[in-house]
Design a protein around this motif. Structure first.
Motif, mmCIF file in Angstrom:
data_model
loop_
_atom_site.group_PDB
_atom_site.id
_atom_site.type_symbol
_atom_site.label_atom_id
_atom_site.label_comp_id
_atom_site.label_asym_id
_atom_site.label_seq_id
_atom_site.Cartn_x
_atom_site.Cartn_y
_atom_site.Cartn_z
ATOM 1 N N SER A 65 0.836 -1.201 0.000
ATOM 2 C CA SER A 65 0.000 0.000 0.000
ATOM 3 C C SER A 65 0.872 1.253 0.000
ATOM 4 N N TRP A 66 0.243 2.385 -0.232
ATOM 5 C CA TRP A 66 0.941 3.669 -0.192
ATOM 6 C C TRP A 66 1.506 3.934 1.197
ATOM 7 N N GLN A 67 0.919 3.309 2.214
ATOM 8 C CA GLN A 67 1.429 3.510 3.572
ATOM 9 C C GLN A 67 2.805 2.854 3.733
ATOM 10 N N GLN A 68 3.009 1.761 3.029
ATOM 11 C CA GLN A 68 4.306 1.090 3.074
ATOM 12 C C GLN A 68 5.305 1.745 2.127
ATOM 13 N N ASP A 69 4.812 2.290 1.028
ATOM 14 C CA ASP A 69 5.660 2.945 0.035
ATOM 15 C C ASP A 69 4.969 4.233 -0.422
ATOM 16 N N PRO A 70 5.232 5.348 0.267
ATOM 17 C CA PRO A 70 4.560 6.614 -0.055
ATOM 18 C C PRO A 70 4.720 7.063 -1.499
ATOM 19 N N SER A 71 5.721 6.579 -2.210
ATOM 20 C CA SER A 71 5.903 6.980 -3.608
ATOM 21 C C SER A 71 4.778 6.451 -4.497
ATOM 22 N N LEU A 72 4.005 5.492 -4.000
ATOM 23 C CA LEU A 72 2.903 4.909 -4.769
ATOM 24 C C LEU A 72 1.625 5.743 -4.700
ATOM 25 N N LEU A 73 1.571 6.693 -3.794
ATOM 26 C CA LEU A 73 0.323 7.402 -3.506
ATOM 27 C C LEU A 73 -0.352 8.001 -4.723
ATOM 28 N N GLY A 74 0.352 8.727 -5.551
ATOM 29 C CA GLY A 74 -0.279 9.395 -6.696
ATOM 30 C C GLY A 74 -0.905 8.410 -7.666
ATOM 31 N N GLN A 75 -0.131 7.438 -8.115
ATOM 32 C CA GLN A 75 -0.646 6.459 -9.067
ATOM 33 C C GLN A 75 -1.725 5.592 -8.432
ATOM 34 N N MET A 76 -1.524 5.239 -7.184
ATOM 35 C CA MET A 76 -2.505 4.398 -6.497
ATOM 36 C C MET A 76 -3.831 5.133 -6.343
ATOM 37 N N SER A 77 -3.791 6.433 -6.116
ATOM 38 C CA SER A 77 -5.021 7.225 -6.007
ATOM 39 C C SER A 77 -5.761 7.249 -7.343
ATOM 40 N N GLU A 78 -5.017 7.413 -8.429
ATOM 41 C CA GLU A 78 -5.640 7.385 -9.760
ATOM 42 C C GLU A 78 -6.234 6.005 -10.045
ATOM 43 N N ASP A 79 -5.497 4.973 -9.703
ATOM 44 C CA ASP A 79 -5.981 3.610 -9.917
ATOM 45 C C ASP A 79 -7.235 3.341 -9.095
ATOM 46 N N PHE A 80 -7.251 3.850 -7.866
ATOM 47 C CA PHE A 80 -8.421 3.662 -7.012
ATOM 48 C C PHE A 80 -9.650 4.327 -7.631
ATOM 49 N N ALA A 81 -9.495 5.529 -8.148
ATOM 50 C CA ALA A 81 -10.639 6.232 -8.754
ATOM 51 C C ALA A 81 -11.215 5.410 -9.910
ATOM 52 N N LYS A 82 -10.351 4.846 -10.726
ATOM 53 C CA LYS A 82 -10.809 4.023 -11.854
ATOM 54 C C LYS A 82 -11.443 2.721 -11.349
ATOM 55 N N MET A 83 -10.803 2.087 -10.376
ATOM 56 C CA MET A 83 -11.336 0.820 -9.852
ATOM 57 C C MET A 83 -12.670 1.046 -9.148
ATOM 58 N N ARG A 84 -12.836 2.181 -8.504
ATOM 59 C CA ARG A 84 -14.103 2.484 -7.830
ATOM 60 C C ARG A 84 -15.225 2.565 -8.859
ATOM 61 N N LYS A 85 -14.953 3.151 -10.023
ATOM 62 C CA LYS A 85 -15.949 3.194 -11.093
ATOM 63 C C LYS A 85 -16.293 1.783 -11.551
ATOM 64 N N ILE A 86 -15.281 0.945 -11.691
ATOM 65 C CA ILE A 86 -15.500 -0.444 -12.096
ATOM 66 C C ILE A 86 -16.372 -1.160 -11.067
ATOM 67 N N HIS A 87 -16.078 -0.982 -9.800
ATOM 68 C CA HIS A 87 -16.834 -1.667 -8.759
ATOM 69 C C HIS A 87 -18.255 -1.128 -8.620
ATOM 70 N N THR A 88 -18.460 0.129 -8.929
ATOM 71 C CA THR A 88 -19.817 0.678 -8.946
ATOM 72 C C THR A 88 -20.629 0.026 -10.058
ATOM 73 N N LEU A 89 -20.021 -0.132 -11.221
ATOM 74 C CA LEU A 89 -20.702 -0.813 -12.327
ATOM 75 C C LEU A 89 -21.008 -2.261 -11.960
ATOM 76 N N LEU A 90 -20.069 -2.915 -11.306
ATOM 77 C CA LEU A 90 -20.296 -4.297 -10.882
ATOM 78 C C LEU A 90 -21.486 -4.398 -9.928
ATOM 79 N N GLU A 91 -21.566 -3.465 -8.992
ATOM 80 C CA GLU A 91 -22.690 -3.483 -8.047
ATOM 81 C C GLU A 91 -24.017 -3.374 -8.786
ATOM 82 N N LEU A 92 -24.082 -2.496 -9.773
ATOM 83 C CA LEU A 92 -25.304 -2.339 -10.559
ATOM 84 C C LEU A 92 -25.617 -3.599 -11.362
ATOM 85 N N LEU A 93 -24.594 -4.207 -11.936
ATOM 86 C CA LEU A 93 -24.796 -5.418 -12.738
ATOM 87 C C LEU A 93 -25.195 -6.611 -11.866
#
Length: 156
Positions: A65-93
């Motif tokens: 996680s970003w907590q273990q490696d703070p250099s991951l924070l920016g990319q991980m935040s972007e990835d989370f935003a995209k994955m959250r959209k994917i998981h919202t679609l999954l919930e609807l489906l």
């Protein structure tokens, strides 16, 4: 950490995405978790990432996680935003699967789920190449076409 928060009746402060909440302890835990409602953070109680955060960490960062490696924070935040959209679609489906759908529509629903939830997890290359905007539109168009099934089931 990853989310932008607007000050409102559910959040007592404004916080940009990628910036730690001032209530986040160095351990990664919330300092006011047992007092969220009293402190004006009822939105934190209601929020559900639908498993997107865990999926990002496990599938895309091999459990780091970003907590273990703070250099991951920016990319991980972007990835989370995209994955959250994917998981919202999954919930609807997943909800759509509970409808009495004709076989062709159920097959379409299952096909979308398989695209959004790879059984072996996301690889970095697959995730980066995944066309989220196009897929969102396709899923939302599909779900809109199910309106007649909702109306038919409500009248039964």
């Amino acid at each position: 950490m990853a989310l932008h928060i607007e000050k409102s009746t559910k959040f007592a402060l404004e916080k940009p995405a990628g910036v730690a909440c001032p209530n986040l302890a160095p351990t990664g835990l919330c300092r006011i978790h047992d007092m969220l409602k009293d402190k004006g953070f009822s939105g934190c109680i209601a929020y559900d990432c639908l498993g997107a955060g865990q999926r990002v960490v496990q599938d895309l960062y091999d459990g780091i996680s970003w907590q273990q490696d703070p250099s991951l924070l920016g990319q991980m935040s972007e990835d989370f935003a995209k994955m959250r959209k994917i998981h919202t679609l999954l919930e609807l489906l997943f909800t759509a699967q509970t409808l009495a759908l004709p076989p062709t529509q159920l097959q379409t629903c299952d096909s979308f789920i398989a695209r959004l939830f790879p059984q072996t997890g996301w690889t970095r290359a697959e995730f980066d190449a995944f066309p989220i905007r196009d897929t969102q539109k396709q899923v939302m168009d599909f779900l809109a076409a199910l309106k007649s099934h909702l109306t038919a089931q409500q009248t039964k």
